[in-house]
Design a protein around this motif. Structure first.
Motif, mmCIF file in Angstrom:
data_model
loop_
_atom_site.group_PDB
_atom_site.id
_atom_site.type_symbol
_atom_site.label_atom_id
_atom_site.label_comp_id
_atom_site.label_asym_id
_atom_site.label_seq_id
_atom_site.Cartn_x
_atom_site.Cartn_y
_atom_site.Cartn_z
ATOM 1 N N ARG A 28 161.997 96.150 82.026
ATOM 2 C CA ARG A 28 162.463 94.764 81.907
ATOM 3 C C ARG A 28 163.937 94.694 81.527
ATOM 4 N NH1 ARG A 28 157.139 94.347 79.885
ATOM 5 N NH2 ARG A 28 157.794 94.635 77.710
ATOM 6 N N THR A 29 164.378 95.601 80.662
ATOM 7 C CA THR A 29 165.797 95.610 80.317
ATOM 8 C C THR A 29 166.629 96.236 81.440
ATOM 9 O OG1 THR A 29 165.539 97.698 79.118
ATOM 10 C CG2 THR A 29 165.333 95.678 77.851
ATOM 11 N N HIS A 30 166.048 97.197 82.127
ATOM 12 C CA HIS A 30 166.720 97.892 83.226
ATOM 13 C C HIS A 30 167.096 96.914 84.346
ATOM 14 C CE1 HIS A 30 166.393 101.582 86.152
ATOM 15 N NE2 HIS A 30 167.341 100.760 86.534
ATOM 16 N N VAL A 31 166.156 96.061 84.727
ATOM 17 C CA VAL A 31 166.387 95.173 85.872
ATOM 18 C C VAL A 31 167.580 94.252 85.643
ATOM 19 C CG1 VAL A 31 165.378 93.242 87.162
ATOM 20 C CG2 VAL A 31 164.033 95.294 86.747
ATOM 21 N N ARG A 32 167.837 93.922 84.400
ATOM 22 C CA ARG A 32 168.976 93.038 84.118
ATOM 23 C C ARG A 32 170.314 93.679 84.474
ATOM 24 N NH1 ARG A 32 166.446 92.486 78.638
ATOM 25 N NH2 ARG A 32 164.711 91.027 78.908
ATOM 26 N N VAL A 36 170.496 91.470 90.598
ATOM 27 C CA VAL A 36 169.807 91.123 91.835
ATOM 28 C C VAL A 36 169.162 89.749 91.711
ATOM 29 C CG1 VAL A 36 169.403 93.476 92.611
ATOM 30 C CG2 VAL A 36 167.746 92.398 91.072
ATOM 31 N N HIS A 37 168.926 89.145 92.866
ATOM 32 C CA HIS A 37 168.377 87.799 92.940
ATOM 33 C C HIS A 37 167.201 87.782 93.918
ATOM 34 C CE1 HIS A 37 171.979 86.560 90.767
ATOM 35 N NE2 HIS A 37 172.665 87.297 91.624
ATOM 36 N N ARG A 38 166.490 86.686 93.931
ATOM 37 C CA ARG A 38 165.334 86.541 94.813
ATOM 38 C C ARG A 38 165.708 86.883 96.255
ATOM 39 N NH1 ARG A 38 160.266 86.887 93.056
ATOM 40 N NH2 ARG A 38 158.808 85.965 94.542
ATOM 41 N N GLU A 54 157.043 97.141 89.637
ATOM 42 C CA GLU A 54 156.402 95.858 89.364
ATOM 43 C C GLU A 54 157.417 94.820 88.905
ATOM 44 O OE1 GLU A 54 151.981 96.093 87.851
ATOM 45 O OE2 GLU A 54 153.202 97.496 86.687
ATOM 46 N N VAL A 55 158.320 95.204 88.025
ATOM 47 C CA VAL A 55 159.310 94.255 87.511
ATOM 48 C C VAL A 55 160.314 93.889 88.601
ATOM 49 C CG1 VAL A 55 161.040 93.864 85.719
ATOM 50 C CG2 VAL A 55 158.991 95.178 85.192
ATOM 51 N N ALA A 103 170.822 95.760 98.305
ATOM 52 C CA ALA A 103 171.745 95.152 97.345
ATOM 53 C C ALA A 103 171.915 96.042 96.121
ATOM 54 C CB ALA A 103 171.221 93.783 96.908
ATOM 55 N N ALA A 104 170.885 96.859 95.837
ATOM 56 C CA ALA A 104 170.948 97.754 94.682
ATOM 57 C C ALA A 104 170.018 98.935 94.917
ATOM 58 C CB ALA A 104 170.557 97.026 93.404
ATOM 59 N N ALA A 105 170.405 100.080 94.365
ATOM 60 C CA ALA A 105 169.557 101.269 94.347
ATOM 61 C C ALA A 105 169.566 101.798 92.923
ATOM 62 C CB ALA A 105 170.070 102.333 95.312
#
Length: 261
Positions: A28-32, A36-38, A54-55, A103-105
């Motif tokens: 959850r902290t990593h994704v921030r 990235v966006h929808r 999952e996140v 957009a991200a890896a």
């Protein structure tokens, strides 16, 4: 496959009781970090059983997540958890063609288990569009990952040649991560810390995964004879303060992120 990576070829539930206990909150902290966006397409390298996947799916939509892992059991569990994601068995250094620019890896707790981290990071950079984010998160094996630090400090007290991950993991400092990203031609490199925690019901809950052979720490523990394993268990218990009930341990990870040229 890098040395140590095969120790993760285990049932997902075993991993989830070991370092995997920390991965949902770390994810959850990593994704921030990824900005990235929808509906952004995101690549995860070394997805394991799918905690970060999952996140990511919650953030961008499952069909916009692609993931790889060299372990078939982990890849299968990730597919089960995130059925809309495109999950394949592959290594970071030889990524399949997903027929899209990302957009991200990113990777979580994987970088030190790549057979060639420079090649793996270069593959991640090549997979993202210009200006896309390339990121990774690794444990602070030397100090801040309390669960592993207690285990290895106890192991070293009994055996000075124990393969302490604080010494054997090549990419577990912010300076090293920054250098690795710069060598891959990634700009605007940033590093920092993420701190998470996990709760244990009791000491047996903490200890149970180690003798199964999961991860390098578990592989070391499982290879000991009964006498030495019991001595290690008792010393780990004392180093944790001889807990009689539930307890919580903090774990620090380092992150690195930058943008593709």
């Amino acid at each position: 496959m890098a040395r140590g990576a095969r120790t993760f070829e285990a049932p997902a539930e075993t991993y989830d009781r070991h370092v995997g206990r920390y991965t949902p909150s770390l994810a959850r902290t990593h994704v921030r970090l990824l900005d990235v966006h929808r509906r952004d397409d995101v690549l995860e390298v070394g997805c394991g059983p799918g905690a970060l996947t999952e996140v990511l799916a919650q953030a961008v939509g499952g069909s916009h997540v692609c993931a790889v892992d060299p372990s078939e059991p982990f890849a299968e569990e990730c597919r089960r958890r995130v059925p809309d994601a495109d999950v394949r068995v592959a290594a970071a250094e030889h990524l399949p063609d997903f027929d899209r620019e990302f957009a991200a890896a990113t990777s979580q707790l994987v970088l030190n288990f790549m057979s060639d981290a420079d090649a793996g990071v270069a593959s991640m950079r090549s997979a993202v569009k210009r200006g896309g984010v390339v990121a990774s998160v690794v444990w602070d094996y030397r100090v801040g990952m309390r669960m592993l630090r207690v285990f290895w400090d106890a192991a070293l007290e009994l055996d000075r040649n124990a393969p302490d991950e604080g010494r054997t993991m090549p990419h577990c400092t912010t300076a090293g991560l920054r250098a690795l990203w710069s060598r891959a031609g990634i700009d605007r490199v940033q590093t920092g810390e993420l701190v998470v925690a996990a709760r244990y019901v009791d000491f047996e809950d903490f200890w149970a995964p180690f003798p199964t052979g999961i991860a390098p720490s578990g592989a070391y523990c499982a290879a000991l004879d009964d006498e030495h394993r019991e001595a290690l268990r008792e010393l780990v218990y004392r180093r944790l303060g001889a807990p009689r009930g539930g307890f919580v341990l903090d774990a620090r990870a380092w992150y690195v992120r930058g943008r593709s040229r």
